[in-house]
Design an enzyme around this catalytic site. Structure first.
Site, PDB file in Angstrom:
ATOM      1  CB  SER A   1      37.999  34.814  37.809  1.00 49.84           C
ATOM      2  OG  SER A   1      37.832  33.854  36.783  1.00 49.84           O
TER       3      SER A   1
ATOM      4  CE  LYS B   1      40.780  31.749  35.594  1.00 49.74           C
ATOM      5  NZ  LYS B   1      39.393  32.070  35.189  1.00 49.74           N
TER       6      LYS B   1
ATOM      7  CB  SER C   1      35.887  34.593  34.412  1.00 48.86           C
ATOM      8  OG  SER C   1      35.369  34.857  35.684  1.00 48.86           O
TER       9      SER C   1
END
Lengths: 95, 494
Positions: free
Chosen positions: B160, B79, B184
């Site tokens: 997210s 990420k 998330s």
């Protein structure tokens, strides 16, 4: 509580975000919508409740008071948008 | 013939160790699928050469007969919230475009030490603020899933950690890192039919992870199986002196201790999570979950978490407050973008830089955070929210006397279409209504796939555990995984 245009402009100034009159005006109803929804927290009885400071009980550790880092000036400056003579460069602040 | 990109983390690691294939072969296969999946927009930066470098190191170590790490030979997606030395790290924001860290985050360094390789940096909601991956400055991530209605609507992968979710579901990465501040990891995992766990706050170091809301941010793995999550979490977790909130505890061997036998375990079903008007299919999948856990030997108990409805509004004070403070560092001086208006001074530079660099949702949250922390409003908003947070944590502490685990749906709906909710911040925030309470209390929680809804889209179930009981959470996840038999996969259209 709700915010009006002067308040939104004040918050934007505190947050150091430049904002046009139109942008600030658009944020007034948006923020009020969110703040209105958040308002429901006021109905919770919190008598005698201490505000939370840590989710998992954990004590801050102390370490030896010695230098553990440093001597990496170039690495620190490597991503600076305007480094000058080994320092961070900024626009003139003193008139 | 084995399709290498269909293998799980455990299968890749074992195959590399046994010599069924080399780490380089696996990595080349994934590099090719990544390169061919640009329409998903899951990656901001691809790093095929870094992945190969790690693979070659593993193959060489094996050749010398050295012991191999927990993730040896497994290429993963990272990420873009994790600082990676020498590779651009943006947190999905324009303000960090071009930022190339001089250091490596602790979690990513732990993974590389265990033999994993990096396929690239995964797209995400800007500064992890969003539930649909529509706030990224680098474009929307598209879910590999489509509804079965014959339409072609592009769906949100959740957020997210949307790039992580999309990449793992599309099998262009066997696993990926995620971070979870208020859902998330779990909500995107549910949206794309994969597993993901947010460990107890403090298990994974936050050092080198771009900060959003420091009292909530936790890293965790996202993968297709519970076993893979257990392996990868073990590789990621561990004490780190560089994070003041890191837990100084040994890392359990979660993968080795996995057991789907829940005999003697009591699973709580919180009545406050039965929301009026909720999607009937979400309710039905919850009932399936209850039946599966009973079948695994667990006792089901009705519980109450009375302050649940206040979790989301408390979160939307606390998280923006912390964000407004954390994001003060983006000032155009030390790193990232700088915008200096003609003839402008320092203050003009700050304001112009932040106006140009932050997206609308980030600005909205900084504004809310600044407001609730400002003089005259602090007690009414922030102190009140921290007190409510204490009550939410106390709700959980009390039910742990009645149960060992809690089962809930992960999200109130299946994936929605891109654009369907992006105009209404409140509607978007409600996605995390089931995920946020565990975040506020710092508890371990995971999402596992439960099945498909009538539209052919995945639904997830959430398991919440006691502090530090990742093992209990993973075990219940495994029990559901064995019974849900979720084998559906999106058709490759990309």
């Amino acid at each position: 509580m709700s915010v009006d245009l002067p308040m939104v402009k004040k918050i934007a100034s505190l947050a150091r975000i430049a904002m046009s009159e139109d942008e600030a005006a658009a944020l007034v109803p948006e923020l009020n919508n969110i703040l209105g929804w958040i308002e429901q927290l006021g109905e919770v009885d919190v008598t005698g409740v201490e505000p939370m400071t840590a989710v998992i009980p954990n004590t801050l550790r102390l370490r030896e008071d010695v230098v553990t880092d440093g001597g990496v000036r170039d690495a620190v400056l490597a991503n600076a948008p305007a480094p000058e003579h080994g320092f961070f460069g900024v626009p003139k602040v003193i008139e | 013939m084995t399709v290498l990109t269909d293998l799980t983390v455990a299968e890749i690691r074992d195959g590399v160790r046994d010599g069924s294939f080399s780490a380089r072969e696996v990595t080349e296969a994934f590099n090719a699928t990544v390169a061919a999946a640009k329409s998903l927009n899951a990656f901001i930066v691809e790093t095929p050469e870094k992945a190969l470098e790690a693979a070659d190191a593993v193959d060489a170590a094996r050749g010398r007969g050295e012991p191999l790490g927990l993730m040896a030979g497994v290429p993963i997606g990272m990420k873009d919230l994790f600082a990676t030395k020498g590779v651009q790290t943006t947190a999905g924001s324009r303000i960090l475009e071009g930022f190339v860290p001089e250091y490596e985050s602790t979690v990513s360094a732990n993974l590389w030490r265990q033999g994993a390789g990096m396929l690239g940096k995964l797209n995400m909601d800007q500064f992890a603020m969003g539930s649909s991956n529509e706030t990224s400055a680098f474009g929307n991530v598209i879910s590999p899933w489509k509804r079965n209605d014959g339409g072609n609507a592009a769906l949100a992968p959740g957020g997210s950690s949307g790039g992580s979710a999309s990449a793992v579901a599309a099998r262009i990465a066997p696993a990926a890192t995620g971070t979870d501040t208020g859902g998330s990891i779990r909500q995107p995992a549910a949206f794309v039919g994969i597993s993901g766990i947010k460990p107890t706050y403090g298990r994974c170091s936050r050092w080198g992870v771009v900060a959003f809301a420091s009292s909530l941010d936790q890293a965790g793995p996202m993968a297709r199986t519970v076993t893979d999550c257990a392996i990868m979490l073990r590789a990621m977790a561990g004490f780190d002196a560089k994070d003041a909130t890191s837990l100084d505890l040994p890392v359990p061997e979660w993968d080795a201790e996995l057991s789907s036998n829940l005999k003697g375990k009591r699973v709580g079903i919180p009545r406050e999570y039965r929301i009026d008007g909720i999607d009937a299919e979400i309710d039905a999948s919850w009932e399936h979950g209850i039946a599966w856990l009973k079948d695994a030997g667990a006792e089901i108990v009705d519980i109450s978490l009375p302050h649940s409805k206040y979790a989301l509004p408390a979160y939307y004070i606390i998280a923006p407050a912390e964000a407004s403070s954390n994001l003060a560092r983006y000032d155009g001086v030390r790193y990232g973008q700088r915008v200096l208006p003609d003839g402008g001074g320092l203050q003009d530079m700050y304001a112009a830089t932040r106006a140009a660099g932050f997206g609308p949702e980030v600005k909205r949250r900084i504004m809310i955070g600044t407001y609730v922390l400002s003089a005259g409003f602090y007690d009414a908003y922030y102190t009140q929210a921290q007190k409510v947070r204490a009550l939410i944590a106390r709700d959980f502490e009390r039910v742990w006397e009645l149960c060992d685990l809690i089962l809930t749906p992960t999200a109130p709906s299946a994936a929605f279409g891109l654009g369907e909710k992006s105009d209404d911040p409140l509607a978007m925030y409600l996605n995390d209504v089931f995920a946020v309470p565990a975040s506020l209390a710092g508890l371990p929680a995971m999402s596992v796939p439960a099945g498909l809804n009538g539209q052919g889209l995945p639904l997830g179930l959430q398991i919440i555990g006691k502090p530090l009981d990742e093992q209990g959470v993973l075990n219940a996840g495994l029990a559901i995984e064995r019974r849900a038999c979720f084998t559906a996969r999106p058709e490759a259209w990309w």
